[in-house]
Enzyme design. Structure first.
Site, PDB file in Angstrom:
ATOM      1  N   GLU A   1       0.827  -1.215   0.000  1.00  0.00           N
ATOM      2  CA  GLU A   1       0.000   0.000   0.000  1.00  0.00           C
ATOM      3  C   GLU A   1       0.855   1.257   0.000  1.00  0.00           C
ATOM      4  O   GLU A   1       2.074   1.208   0.209  1.00  0.00           O
ATOM      5  CB  GLU A   1      -0.924  -0.003   1.221  1.00  0.00           C
TER       6      GLU A   1
ATOM      7  N   CYS B   1      -1.230  -4.556  -5.868  1.00  0.00           N
ATOM      8  CA  CYS B   1      -1.876  -5.786  -5.409  1.00  0.00           C
ATOM      9  C   CYS B   1      -0.884  -6.942  -5.390  1.00  0.00           C
ATOM     10  O   CYS B   1       0.125  -6.928  -6.095  1.00  0.00           O
ATOM     11  CB  CYS B   1      -3.044  -6.144  -6.321  1.00  0.00           C
TER      12      CYS B   1
ATOM     13  N   GLU C   1      -1.275  -9.962  -6.616  1.00  0.00           N
ATOM     14  CA  GLU C   1      -1.208 -10.621  -7.918  1.00  0.00           C
ATOM     15  C   GLU C   1      -0.253  -9.884  -8.852  1.00  0.00           C
ATOM     16  O   GLU C   1       0.558 -10.501  -9.553  1.00  0.00           O
ATOM     17  CB  GLU C   1      -2.600 -10.688  -8.563  1.00  0.00           C
TER      18      GLU C   1
ATOM     19  N   CYS D   1      -8.948  -8.194  -8.057  1.00  0.00           N
ATOM     20  CA  CYS D   1      -9.688  -7.011  -8.499  1.00  0.00           C
ATOM     21  C   CYS D   1      -9.742  -7.016 -10.026  1.00  0.00           C
ATOM     22  O   CYS D   1      -9.079  -7.825 -10.692  1.00  0.00           O
ATOM     23  CB  CYS D   1      -9.015  -5.739  -7.974  1.00  0.00           C
TER      24      CYS D   1
ATOM     25  N   CYS E   1      -6.323  -6.634 -11.738  1.00  0.00           N
ATOM     26  CA  CYS E   1      -5.486  -7.837 -11.644  1.00  0.00           C
ATOM     27  C   CYS E   1      -6.014  -8.963 -12.518  1.00  0.00           C
ATOM     28  O   CYS E   1      -5.243  -9.751 -13.063  1.00  0.00           O
ATOM     29  CB  CYS E   1      -5.354  -8.295 -10.195  1.00  0.00           C
TER      30      CYS E   1
END
Length: 140
Positions: free
Chosen positions: A50, A59, A61, A92, A95
């Protein structure tokens, strides 16, 4: 759908949960790990990272895919996403598109809860009508 091997899922789970433990998620506290195996049997993992400027985070992935590319891999055979809770944590939308970039429509996506419950789908089930390289070659 290809036959699943418990050994592959176990190995990917171990890698994904290990990566999850390294997640940098001070804002959401939602730690995610991912691991993948390439068509050449190489293994890569990643975690979410983050940023105080939320859109700049990455992310799990995406981190695993970046590690794959950096490690010389090019095609995802299977990918696993480790959830930090008892719910499945699906990729998401961004991704899903990133996974599809390096996978065919039948590539397996394993979703694993923190207690080891597994749900397996294909990337085409997660991202029907994906935008692919072939779409970039269509001219009007």
């Amino acid at each position: 759908m290809p036959k699943l091997t418990n050994q592959t899922i176990q190995l990917l789970s171990e890698l994904a949960f290990s990566a999850q433990a390294k997640s940098y998620s001070p804002y959401s506290k939602f730690k995610v790990g991912a691991a993948l195996i390439t068509d050449g049997e190489q293994l890569f993992s990643g975690c979410n990272v983050e940023n105080a400027s939320y859109p700049l985070g990455q992310c799990a992935e995406s981190s695993a895919i970046s590690a794959m590319i950096n490690g010389g891999g090019s095609r995802i055979k299977e990918i696993l996403i480790a959830s930090p809770n008892d719910d499945f944590c699906a990729p998401c939308g961004g991704c899903r598109q990133k996974i599809r970039e390096f996978a065919d429509g039948n590539t397996l996506v394993h979703l694993v809860t923190k207690h080891g419950k597994v749900k397996t789908v294909t990337i085409s089930e997660l991202l029907p009508l994906a935008f692919t390289e072939q779409d970039t070659k269509k001219l009007s």
